[in-house]
Design a protein around this motif. Structure first.
Motif, short mmCIF file in Angstrom:
data_model
loop_
_atom_site.label_atom_id
_atom_site.label_comp_id
_atom_site.label_asym_id
_atom_site.label_seq_id
_atom_site.Cartn_x
_atom_site.Cartn_y
_atom_site.Cartn_z
N PHE A 157 0.88 -1.16 0.00
CA PHE A 157 0.00 0.00 0.00
C PHE A 157 0.92 1.22 0.00
O PHE A 157 1.99 1.18 0.60
N GLN A 158 0.53 2.27 -0.67
CA GLN A 158 1.33 3.50 -0.63
C GLN A 158 0.49 4.64 -0.06
O GLN A 158 -0.52 5.02 -0.64
N LEU A 159 0.94 5.17 1.07
CA LEU A 159 0.25 6.30 1.67
C LEU A 159 0.31 7.51 0.76
O LEU A 159 -0.64 8.30 0.71
N ASP A 160 1.43 7.67 0.06
CA ASP A 160 1.56 8.80 -0.85
C ASP A 160 2.38 8.40 -2.07
O ASP A 160 3.61 8.55 -2.10
N PRO A 161 1.70 7.89 -3.10
CA PRO A 161 2.42 7.48 -4.32
C PRO A 161 2.95 8.66 -5.13
O PRO A 161 3.70 8.45 -6.10
N THR A 162 2.59 9.90 -4.75
CA THR A 162 3.03 11.07 -5.51
C THR A 162 4.45 11.51 -5.14
O THR A 162 5.03 12.36 -5.83
N ILE A 163 5.01 10.96 -4.09
CA ILE A 163 6.38 11.29 -3.73
C ILE A 163 7.31 10.85 -4.86
O ILE A 163 7.20 9.72 -5.35
N PRO A 164 8.21 11.71 -5.32
CA PRO A 164 9.08 11.34 -6.45
C PRO A 164 9.99 10.16 -6.11
O PRO A 164 10.24 9.90 -4.92
N PRO A 165 10.49 9.46 -7.13
CA PRO A 165 11.34 8.29 -6.88
C PRO A 165 12.53 8.58 -5.98
O PRO A 165 12.95 7.72 -5.20
N ARG A 170 12.12 15.53 4.34
CA ARG A 170 11.10 15.18 5.33
C ARG A 170 10.39 16.41 5.90
O ARG A 170 9.15 16.44 5.99
N LYS A 171 11.15 17.41 6.30
CA LYS A 171 10.54 18.60 6.90
C LYS A 171 9.63 19.31 5.89
O LYS A 171 8.52 19.74 6.23
N ALA A 172 10.09 19.42 4.64
CA ALA A 172 9.29 20.05 3.60
C ALA A 172 8.02 19.24 3.34
O ALA A 172 6.94 19.81 3.14
N TYR A 173 8.16 17.92 3.37
CA TYR A 173 7.01 17.06 3.13
C TYR A 173 5.95 17.25 4.22
O TYR A 173 4.75 17.38 3.93
N LEU A 174 6.39 17.28 5.47
CA LEU A 174 5.44 17.45 6.58
C LEU A 174 4.79 18.82 6.55
O LEU A 174 3.60 18.95 6.85
N ARG A 175 5.55 19.85 6.18
CA ARG A 175 4.97 21.18 6.08
C ARG A 175 3.91 21.23 4.98
O ARG A 175 2.84 21.81 5.16
N ASP A 176 4.22 20.60 3.86
CA ASP A 176 3.26 20.58 2.75
C ASP A 176 2.01 19.79 3.11
O ASP A 176 0.89 20.15 2.71
N LYS A 177 2.18 18.73 3.88
CA LYS A 177 1.05 17.86 4.22
C LYS A 177 0.17 18.46 5.30
O LYS A 177 -1.07 18.38 5.23
N PHE A 178 0.78 19.04 6.34
CA PHE A 178 0.03 19.50 7.51
C PHE A 178 -0.07 21.01 7.64
O PHE A 178 -0.78 21.52 8.50
#
Length: 224
Positions: A45-53, A58-66
């Motif tokens: 299962f992929q929680l977020d398949p849009t993450i690039p290969p 991590r910090k940028a991802y969490l800021r974008d998500k939350f």
């Protein structure tokens, strides 16, 4: 119920902290059911398949998500406490990269053919690498290390990861999970008929497995 064989398909993503908790609780549940012969199979299962290969900071991802880090910090504090109860040493501060997990799922699929217990050992190693050591489990070298530590042939794994081997079949399995209604993980599918959603406590998991072994009609246990 004695000596009955039960299959548990665990739909999971290796960057899902609740899936790590769920694996530990499943282990505890199975300890309560020594009379059963249980086969555990890990499904992708992929929680977020849009993450690039190559992954995303991590910090940028969490800021974008939350929107900010405060909400994720609260979640992490809660998970650290729960992890301590389950023998998990979550170290969220060590995680520098949010990886795309498709290659990790390909590796998990190959591990199913590598001998009894290998797949579960590998999943445990990947969880630990990511959540306790902060390693990038989207990186092929890290995946090869996890495979080797789990008893797989690292050279073969490295060669396979460099190809598109089984990419399509893993994506198909993920699509199947979505199609049958899996919207969150972990999801424990017992004997392909009884689903338990979320990282349920060990006694609830054990009860669900016991009921399935006794021929209980299919149903759904909600949330954690």
């Amino acid at each position: 119920m004695m000596n009955k064989q039960i299959t548990i398909d665990v739909v999971s993503d290796v960057v899902c902290p609740w899936c790590f908790v769920g694996r530990k609780r499943l282990e505890s549940a199975l300890d309560l059911l020594p009379e059963l012969d249980v086969i555990v199979r890990w499904r992708p299962f992929q929680l977020d398949p849009t993450i690039p290969p190559g992954g995303k900071d991590r910090k940028a991802y969490l800021r974008d998500k939350f929107g900010s880090t405060s909400r994720s910090d609260e979640m992490h504090d809660q998970l650290i406490k729960i992890g301590e109860e389950e023998g998990i040493e979550f170290d969220f501060d060590a995680i520098e990269m949010s990886p795309n997990t498709l290659d990790a799922h390909r590796l998990i699929q190959w591990a199913a053919q590598a001998g009894p217990g290998t797949q579960d050992r590998l999943v445990g190693k990947l969880f630990s690498f990511y959540f306790e050591q902060g390693l990038n489990i989207g990186d092929h070298e890290v995946l090869v290390d996890a495979a080797s530590a789990s008893g797989m042939d690292g050279q073969i794994v490295a060669a396979l990861l460099a190809t598109d081997a089984d990419r399509a079949s893993v994506l198909e399995e993920i699509e199947t999970a979505n199609r049958i209604g899996v919207r969150g993980v972990p999801c424990f599918i017992i004997d392909q008929k009884y689903a338990v959603m979320g990282a349920q406590p060990a006694d609830i998991l054990a009860d669900a497995i016991r009921q399935a072994a006794d021929g209980f009609e299919p149903g759904l246990a909600e949330d954690r």
